[in-house]
Motif scaffolding. Structure first.
Motif, short mmCIF file in Angstrom:
data_model
loop_
_atom_site.label_atom_id
_atom_site.label_comp_id
_atom_site.label_asym_id
_atom_site.label_seq_id
_atom_site.Cartn_x
_atom_site.Cartn_y
_atom_site.Cartn_z
N LYS A 158 -10.30 -60.53 8.02
CA LYS A 158 -10.87 -59.16 8.41
C LYS A 158 -11.78 -58.17 6.85
O LYS A 158 -10.24 -58.01 6.39
CB LYS A 158 -10.17 -58.27 9.31
N VAL A 159 -12.64 -58.10 7.19
CA VAL A 159 -12.85 -57.68 5.82
C VAL A 159 -13.04 -55.77 5.84
O VAL A 159 -12.38 -55.06 6.41
CB VAL A 159 -14.65 -57.47 5.62
N ASP A 160 -12.28 -55.42 4.44
CA ASP A 160 -11.36 -54.00 4.71
C ASP A 160 -12.72 -53.24 4.53
O ASP A 160 -14.00 -53.07 3.62
CB ASP A 160 -11.51 -53.69 2.54
N TRP A 161 -12.51 -51.78 5.49
CA TRP A 161 -13.76 -50.90 5.72
C TRP A 161 -14.24 -50.29 3.90
O TRP A 161 -15.56 -49.92 4.10
CB TRP A 161 -13.47 -50.67 6.78
N GLY A 162 -13.45 -49.84 3.32
CA GLY A 162 -13.33 -48.67 2.59
C GLY A 162 -14.21 -49.60 1.36
O GLY A 162 -14.85 -48.85 1.23
N ALA A 163 -14.42 -51.12 1.59
CA ALA A 163 -14.44 -51.69 0.16
C ALA A 163 -16.30 -51.94 0.68
O ALA A 163 -17.34 -51.87 -0.18
CB ALA A 163 -14.32 -52.88 0.11
#
Length: 357
Positions: A158-163
């Protein structure tokens, strides 16, 4: 909780040389387990089984020699009650190994998307152009690990939403985001030693480092900076980028990583006996890869120690026992006058080590 293997079964697992290993297991550890069963004492039962499974499935050959020596010493002149000495030994391993990896950890700062534009730009530049292989604090460890891990959970992907929000990485179509967490294998609380201090936390932390040293991990103690500050605990070899749910499973000893022989950085994702990969939507195997040269991956030996503690916690019944005690700690407001809360009090005292506060 499962009983320890019998003497005949243990003989197939334990080394035959020296014979004192099997003798110590049979005459002391099994005797302590039997006495705890007869007394209906769950705490002592767990303590004796922690010692037994540490002998049967030690994290290292040196740890087997150390545990055997300590079990033998329980029958020495200094102990009027050898079985109580076994329980005390199990309590020490429970509180300074099992509880160390279970429960409270260094708290991850809450994610925020409200920074100013200039701070976004500085973060982008720092993360992409100057990631640190040996970060000195939690925030820089998380930032450098995100770069290393391509801004994604190392297990779920899962990709980091903050990034994504900060423009540090792109989100692919239909890709599921998450606010990833910076997960320490050896917890930040192991930096609780201040030079010259003699408080209870310093004493307990020093006991952990001493135990690891006696188990043959002197190099790890030196790498992670025992007896100084917590800064070395933030080195990337001690860091995983994980989805919050996976992070919780890892911290609660419900998930660990077992190295696949002959395949560097490939691990089987092991789960607690009552869980399956299908129900948790987790892969059975993962391959860790660094997406930036010079940024090291998690140290296999650190993960090996965590895995050994997880396995022993579940085989001995310690994981289930601690879960029930932790639940009671949450619900209990006043200790029972008849001593029924003794297990809760004992675990609560030792759990202080895992509290970063």
């Amino acid at each position: 909780m499962p009983a320890l293997p019998s003497a005949a079964e243990a003989a197939k697992i334990l080394p035959q040389d020296p014979p004192t290993i099997l003798n110590a297991y049979t005459t002391l550890v099994l005797a302590a387990e039997n006495a705890a069963v007869e007394a209906h004492n769950n705490m002592r039962l767990v303590q004796s089984r922690v010692v037994g499974y540490l002998m049967l499935y030690p994290p290292s050959s040196e740890s087997l020699r150390t545990v055997t020596m300590e079990v033998d010493s329980c029958n020495g002149l200094g102990h009027s009650d050898p079985l109580q000495a076994i329980y005390n030994l199990g309590a020490m391993y429970l509180s300074h190994l099992i509880i160390l990896f279970k429960g409270a950890r260094g708290r991850t700062p809450a994610p925020s998307d409200h920074s100013s534009r200039p701070s976004f730009d500085r973060l982008r530049e720092d993360c992409l152009n100057n990631p640190q292989p040996s970060p000195r604090d939690h925030s820089s460890a998380k930032a450098s690990a995100l770069v290393r891990d391509n801004f994604r959970c190392m297990i779920t992907g899962k990709v980091d939403w903050g990034a994504v929000r900060r423009g540090l990485t792109d989100r692919q179509p239909r890709e599921v985001p998450a606010f990833t967490r910076c997960c320490h294998i050896f917890p930040e609380s192991l930096g609780n030693i201040s030079r010259g201090s003699t408080g209870s936390k310093e004493h307990e932390t020093a006991t952990v480092w001493t135990t690891l040293h006696r188990f043959g991990y002197k190099d790890i103690c030196e790498e992670l900076g025992a007896a100084t500050t917590a800064t070395n605990l933030h080195r990337l070899e001690n860091i995983l980028t994980l989805d919050p749910f996976v992070h919780q499973l890892f911290d609660m000893l419900h998930l660990w990583f077992e190295a696949v022989e002959g395949q560097p950085n490939v691990y089987n994702v092991a789960l607690a006996p009552d869980s399956t990969h299908e129900e948790l939507f987790l892969p059975k195997t993962v391959r860790f890869a660094s997406h930036r040269p010079g940024l090291p991956l998690p140290n296999p030996r650190y993960l090996q120690i965590h895995a050994a503690c997880c396995r022993i916690a579940h085989m001995s019944g310690a994981a289930e026992f601690l879960d029930s005690v932790y639940q009671e700690m949450e619900e209990l407001r006043v200790l029972a006058e008849d001593g029924a809360s003794a297990d809760v009090l004992t675990v609560a005292i030792h759990r202080r080590l895992a509290d970063p506060g």
